[in-house]
Design a protein around this motif. Structure first.
Motif, PDB file in Angstrom:
ATOM      1  N   VAL A 149      10.732   0.882  -3.523  1.00  0.00           N
ATOM      2  CA  VAL A 149      11.591   1.874  -2.873  1.00  0.00           C
ATOM      3  C   VAL A 149      10.788   3.090  -2.428  1.00  0.00           C
ATOM      4  CG1 VAL A 149      13.615   1.075  -4.140  1.00  0.00           C
ATOM      5  CG2 VAL A 149      12.290   2.975  -5.057  1.00  0.00           C
ATOM      6  N   ASN A 150       9.723   3.402  -3.144  1.00  0.00           N
ATOM      7  CA  ASN A 150       8.876   4.529  -2.736  1.00  0.00           C
ATOM      8  C   ASN A 150       7.931   4.137  -1.611  1.00  0.00           C
ATOM      9  OD1 ASN A 150       9.103   7.101  -4.601  1.00  0.00           O
ATOM     10  ND2 ASN A 150       9.505   5.318  -5.881  1.00  0.00           N
ATOM     11  N   LEU A 151       7.408   2.934  -1.644  1.00  0.00           N
ATOM     12  CA  LEU A 151       6.550   2.469  -0.558  1.00  0.00           C
ATOM     13  C   LEU A 151       7.310   2.460   0.760  1.00  0.00           C
ATOM     14  CD1 LEU A 151       4.813  -0.517  -2.394  1.00  0.00           C
ATOM     15  CD2 LEU A 151       3.791   1.709  -1.864  1.00  0.00           C
ATOM     16  N   ALA A 152       8.602   2.100   0.713  1.00  0.00           N
ATOM     17  CA  ALA A 152       9.413   2.068   1.924  1.00  0.00           C
ATOM     18  C   ALA A 152       9.553   3.464   2.528  1.00  0.00           C
ATOM     19  CB  ALA A 152      10.786   1.473   1.620  1.00  0.00           C
ATOM     20  N   ASP A 153       9.692   4.491   1.700  1.00  0.00           N
ATOM     21  CA  ASP A 153       9.817   5.854   2.218  1.00  0.00           C
ATOM     22  C   ASP A 153       8.539   6.317   2.901  1.00  0.00           C
ATOM     23  OD1 ASP A 153      12.465   6.343   1.558  1.00  0.00           O
ATOM     24  OD2 ASP A 153      11.987   7.104  -0.432  1.00  0.00           O
ATOM     25  N   GLN A 202      18.212  -7.372  -4.484  1.00  0.00           N
ATOM     26  CA  GLN A 202      18.653  -6.244  -5.297  1.00  0.00           C
ATOM     27  C   GLN A 202      17.632  -5.892  -6.380  1.00  0.00           C
ATOM     28  OE1 GLN A 202      20.139  -3.239  -7.176  1.00  0.00           O
ATOM     29  NE2 GLN A 202      21.216  -3.995  -5.379  1.00  0.00           N
ATOM     30  N   LEU A 203      17.096  -6.881  -7.073  1.00  0.00           N
ATOM     31  CA  LEU A 203      16.230  -6.612  -8.217  1.00  0.00           C
ATOM     32  C   LEU A 203      14.754  -6.460  -7.846  1.00  0.00           C
ATOM     33  CD1 LEU A 203      17.776  -9.062 -10.851  1.00  0.00           C
ATOM     34  CD2 LEU A 203      18.278  -6.636 -10.496  1.00  0.00           C
ATOM     35  N   ARG A 204      14.324  -7.176  -6.803  1.00  0.00           N
ATOM     36  CA  ARG A 204      12.924  -7.109  -6.367  1.00  0.00           C
ATOM     37  C   ARG A 204      12.875  -6.984  -4.840  1.00  0.00           C
ATOM     38  NH1 ARG A 204       9.794 -11.840  -9.878  1.00  0.00           N
ATOM     39  NH2 ARG A 204      10.693 -11.315 -11.924  1.00  0.00           N
ATOM     40  N   PRO A 205      13.284  -5.862  -4.290  1.00  0.00           N
ATOM     41  CA  PRO A 205      13.314  -5.728  -2.831  1.00  0.00           C
ATOM     42  C   PRO A 205      11.918  -5.827  -2.237  1.00  0.00           C
ATOM     43  CG  PRO A 205      13.603  -3.591  -3.891  1.00  0.00           C
ATOM     44  CD  PRO A 205      13.683  -4.615  -4.978  1.00  0.00           C
ATOM     45  N   ALA A 206      11.859  -6.353  -1.014  1.00  0.00           N
ATOM     46  CA  ALA A 206      10.572  -6.504  -0.323  1.00  0.00           C
ATOM     47  C   ALA A 206      10.665  -5.851   1.054  1.00  0.00           C
ATOM     48  CB  ALA A 206      10.195  -7.971  -0.203  1.00  0.00           C
ATOM     49  N   PRO A 207      10.687  -4.523   1.112  1.00  0.00           N
ATOM     50  CA  PRO A 207      10.787  -3.839   2.404  1.00  0.00           C
ATOM     51  C   PRO A 207       9.569  -4.119   3.280  1.00  0.00           C
ATOM     52  CG  PRO A 207      10.254  -2.283   0.644  1.00  0.00           C
ATOM     53  CD  PRO A 207      10.588  -3.579  -0.016  1.00  0.00           C
ATOM     54  N   PRO A 208       9.755  -4.056   4.598  1.00  0.00           N
ATOM     55  CA  PRO A 208       8.651  -4.357   5.531  1.00  0.00           C
ATOM     56  C   PRO A 208       7.687  -3.176   5.666  1.00  0.00           C
ATOM     57  CG  PRO A 208      10.609  -3.779   6.764  1.00  0.00           C
ATOM     58  CD  PRO A 208      11.015  -3.777   5.309  1.00  0.00           C
ATOM     59  N   VAL A 209       6.999  -2.880   4.584  1.00  0.00           N
ATOM     60  CA  VAL A 209       6.173  -1.671   4.515  1.00  0.00           C
ATOM     61  C   VAL A 209       5.116  -1.634   5.609  1.00  0.00           C
ATOM     62  CG1 VAL A 209       4.564  -0.368   3.062  1.00  0.00           C
ATOM     63  CG2 VAL A 209       6.621  -1.400   2.055  1.00  0.00           C
ATOM     64  N   HIS A 225      16.494  -1.153   2.232  1.00  0.00           N
ATOM     65  CA  HIS A 225      15.160  -0.601   2.488  1.00  0.00           C
ATOM     66  C   HIS A 225      14.467  -1.238   3.692  1.00  0.00           C
ATOM     67  CE1 HIS A 225      15.548   1.797  -1.074  1.00  0.00           C
ATOM     68  NE2 HIS A 225      15.854   0.722  -1.767  1.00  0.00           N
ATOM     69  N   GLY A 226      15.253  -1.539   4.729  1.00  0.00           N
ATOM     70  CA  GLY A 226      14.662  -1.884   6.010  1.00  0.00           C
ATOM     71  C   GLY A 226      14.238  -0.621   6.733  1.00  0.00           C
ATOM     72  N   LEU A 227      13.625  -0.781   7.888  1.00  0.00           N
ATOM     73  CA  LEU A 227      13.188   0.357   8.693  1.00  0.00           C
ATOM     74  C   LEU A 227      14.022   0.409   9.963  1.00  0.00           C
ATOM     75  CD1 LEU A 227       9.296   0.038   8.374  1.00  0.00           C
ATOM     76  CD2 LEU A 227      10.828   1.566   7.095  1.00  0.00           C
ATOM     77  N   LEU A 228      14.739   1.503  10.158  1.00  0.00           N
ATOM     78  CA  LEU A 228      15.517   1.747  11.371  1.00  0.00           C
ATOM     79  C   LEU A 228      14.692   2.657  12.253  1.00  0.00           C
ATOM     80  CD1 LEU A 228      18.317   1.356  12.769  1.00  0.00           C
ATOM     81  CD2 LEU A 228      18.948   3.567  11.764  1.00  0.00           C
ATOM     82  N   ALA A 229      14.419   2.228  13.487  1.00  0.00           N
ATOM     83  CA  ALA A 229      13.514   2.989  14.350  1.00  0.00           C
ATOM     84  C   ALA A 229      14.029   3.026  15.780  1.00  0.00           C
ATOM     85  CB  ALA A 229      12.110   2.376  14.325  1.00  0.00           C
ATOM     86  N   ALA A 230      13.691   4.107  16.467  1.00  0.00           N
ATOM     87  CA  ALA A 230      13.962   4.242  17.895  1.00  0.00           C
ATOM     88  C   ALA A 230      12.642   4.102  18.641  1.00  0.00           C
ATOM     89  CB  ALA A 230      14.603   5.595  18.192  1.00  0.00           C
ATOM     90  N   PHE A 231      12.683   3.354  19.748  1.00  0.00           N
ATOM     91  CA  PHE A 231      11.499   3.126  20.565  1.00  0.00           C
ATOM     92  C   PHE A 231      11.834   3.381  22.029  1.00  0.00           C
ATOM     93  CE2 PHE A 231      11.009   0.225  16.927  1.00  0.00           C
ATOM     94  CZ  PHE A 231       9.710   0.503  16.513  1.00  0.00           C
ATOM     95  N   PRO A 232      10.833   3.733  22.824  1.00  0.00           N
ATOM     96  CA  PRO A 232      11.065   3.749  24.271  1.00  0.00           C
ATOM     97  C   PRO A 232      11.606   2.398  24.723  1.00  0.00           C
ATOM     98  CG  PRO A 232       8.955   4.753  23.742  1.00  0.00           C
ATOM     99  CD  PRO A 232       9.465   4.149  22.464  1.00  0.00           C
ATOM    100  N   ALA A 233      12.398   2.400  25.778  1.00  0.00           N
ATOM    101  CA  ALA A 233      13.140   1.206  26.178  1.00  0.00           C
ATOM    102  C   ALA A 233      12.259  -0.013  26.424  1.00  0.00           C
ATOM    103  CB  ALA A 233      13.968   1.516  27.417  1.00  0.00           C
ATOM    104  N   ASP A 234      11.002   0.182  26.811  1.00  0.00           N
ATOM    105  CA  ASP A 234      10.124  -0.942  27.117  1.00  0.00           C
ATOM    106  C   ASP A 234       9.241  -1.337  25.934  1.00  0.00           C
ATOM    107  OD1 ASP A 234       8.650   1.375  27.170  1.00  0.00           O
ATOM    108  OD2 ASP A 234       7.452   0.841  28.930  1.00  0.00           O
ATOM    109  N   VAL A 235       9.555  -0.821  24.748  1.00  0.00           N
ATOM    110  CA  VAL A 235       8.733  -1.082  23.561  1.00  0.00           C
ATOM    111  C   VAL A 235       9.600  -1.690  22.463  1.00  0.00           C
ATOM    112  CG1 VAL A 235       7.363  -0.041  21.722  1.00  0.00           C
ATOM    113  CG2 VAL A 235       7.136   0.801  24.058  1.00  0.00           C
ATOM    114  N   LEU A 236       9.170  -2.832  21.915  1.00  0.00           N
ATOM    115  CA  LEU A 236       9.813  -3.416  20.741  1.00  0.00           C
ATOM    116  C   LEU A 236       8.750  -4.226  20.004  1.00  0.00           C
ATOM    117  CD1 LEU A 236      12.511  -3.594  19.227  1.00  0.00           C
ATOM    118  CD2 LEU A 236      12.887  -5.788  20.365  1.00  0.00           C
ATOM    119  N   PRO A 237       8.106  -3.627  18.999  1.00  0.00           N
ATOM    120  CA  PRO A 237       7.004  -4.321  18.325  1.00  0.00           C
ATOM    121  C   PRO A 237       7.502  -5.519  17.522  1.00  0.00           C
ATOM    122  CG  PRO A 237       7.508  -2.244  17.239  1.00  0.00           C
ATOM    123  CD  PRO A 237       8.317  -2.272  18.485  1.00  0.00           C
ATOM    124  N   PRO A 238       6.633  -6.481  17.251  1.00  0.00           N
ATOM    125  CA  PRO A 238       7.004  -7.645  16.444  1.00  0.00           C
ATOM    126  C   PRO A 238       7.593  -7.217  15.096  1.00  0.00           C
ATOM    127  CG  PRO A 238       4.828  -7.936  17.402  1.00  0.00           C
ATOM    128  CD  PRO A 238       5.217  -6.510  17.667  1.00  0.00           C
TER     129      PRO A 238
END
Length: 336
Positions: free
Chosen positions: A81-85, A214-221, A283-296
């Motif tokens: 949870v801290n790595l995700a932040d 719930q017990l061992r989350p694996a956020p996309p750090v 603990h996913g990552l919510l992000a805004a990108f320019p309209a022509d950008v969407l990284p893998p």
């Protein structure tokens, strides 16, 4: 009275030094650590001259139950949870500081299992990051406080306040799985109000996946840095539900967010949109990108628009911003 095993004593019966040596014997060196455990403080390199720092505390009762979480689970989740932040700021995690408050009747093996969880979570989610120090004390209640440090690599931090009209809003991760796991714990593994140990043999594939979320989350750090390099204009960790966290990002940026319901359904665990919007601890990552950008690794969910009356809309309709609240949800009121 039977004697206690010499190799697994109670914390209250041994010295602080022995406990710390047992913990540190199970951790790996952090790649950015100039000076690790052993002195009054660690020294961690900050090549970009900026340090990202965050802290989170897990307390037995409002944040976890020992009947459901092993020491390994607790160490893993406390790290994750801290790595995700850190990742949500666009930084690479470099080091963890861990403060433990442990009841005297806790076995040493429980604490060393926590250390294993910290080590393995760092190795899996943020290679090169590790525990570089901390503190240990005794307490009536088990508490784990973690401070995570990160490096921006010379880039500016990605905050919640930079989203602009015309940006695409996207998510890395899954929504609602952790809430589904919490619902399983409260619904299947209680005797009245008393939690009972989890019997994984009673669960099937999707249920086991929800329990692990719930017990061992694996956020996309690792995708935090990727998003920053790709040009993310805003980003945050989704820990309190998509609707509430998106509202926070929209408020900070002075914009509104229009989600596509079908897109949410595609990243919702079990297709449950309600849980995706209001469930917490994904603990996913919510992000805004320019309209022509969407990284893998990121999935487009909608668009950022000029501020309207409501900060968050799904298919054009405003949604409730009520989200995850550990004081309420860990009592099982809305865990299902």
């Amino acid at each position: 009275m039977a004697s206690l095993p010499a190799d697994d004593p109670l914390i209250g019966d041994i010295s602080e030094g022995r406990v710390l040596r047992a913990i540190l014997a199970r951790t790996e060196p952090a790649s950015r650590a100039i000076l690790g455990p052993g002195d009054d403080a660690a020294v961690v390199a900050a090549p970009s001259a900026s340090v990202v720092a965050t802290t989170d505390t897990l307390v037995h009762g409002p944040d976890f139950r020992l009947a459901w979480s092993s020491g390994y689970d607790l160490g893993w989740k406390s790290a994750a949870v801290n790595l995700a932040d850190v990742a949500a700021m666009g930084a690479a995690p470099t080091a963890l500081l861990v403060a433990l408050a442990v009841p005297r009747d806790t076995r040493l093996s429980f604490v060393t299992s926590m250390a294993d969880g910290f080590r393995d979570a760092c190795a899996a989610l943020a290679p090169g990051c590790s525990v570089v120090g901390g503190d240990l004390t005794v307490s009536e209640v088990l508490m784990v406080a973690v401070t995570a440090l990160g490096d921006l690599g010379g880039r500016a931090a990605v905050t919640r306040s930079g989203a602009r009209p015309g940006d695409v809003i996207a998510l890395a991760g899954e929504l609602g799985a952790a809430a589904a796991g919490l619902g399983l714990l409260f619904g299947r593994f209680r005797d009245g109000e008393r939690p009972v140990p989890v019997d994984r043999a009673l669960l099937e594939g999707p249920q086991l996946r929800a329990l692990d979320a719930q017990l061992r989350p694996a956020p996309p750090v690792g995708l935090g840095v990727m998003a920053a390099v790709a040009g993310a204009t805003a980003m945050m960790d989704v820990s309190d539900g998509l609707a509430l966290d998106a509202a926070r990002l929209a408020e900070s940026s002075g914009v509104s967010i229009r989600f596509d319901g079908a897109a949410i359904d595609r990243v919702a665990f079990g297709g449950d949109r309600r849980r995706a919007l209001s469930g917490g601890e994904d603990h996913g990552l919510l992000a805004a990108f320019p309209a022509d950008v969407l990284p893998p690794g990121f999935h487009a969910l909608g668009a950022v628009v000029a501020r309207e009356g409501d900060g968050v809309l799904v298919d054009g309709a405003p949604v409730s911003h009520e989200g995850w609240d550990p004081y309420r949800d860990w009592d099982g009121v809305v865990a299902g």
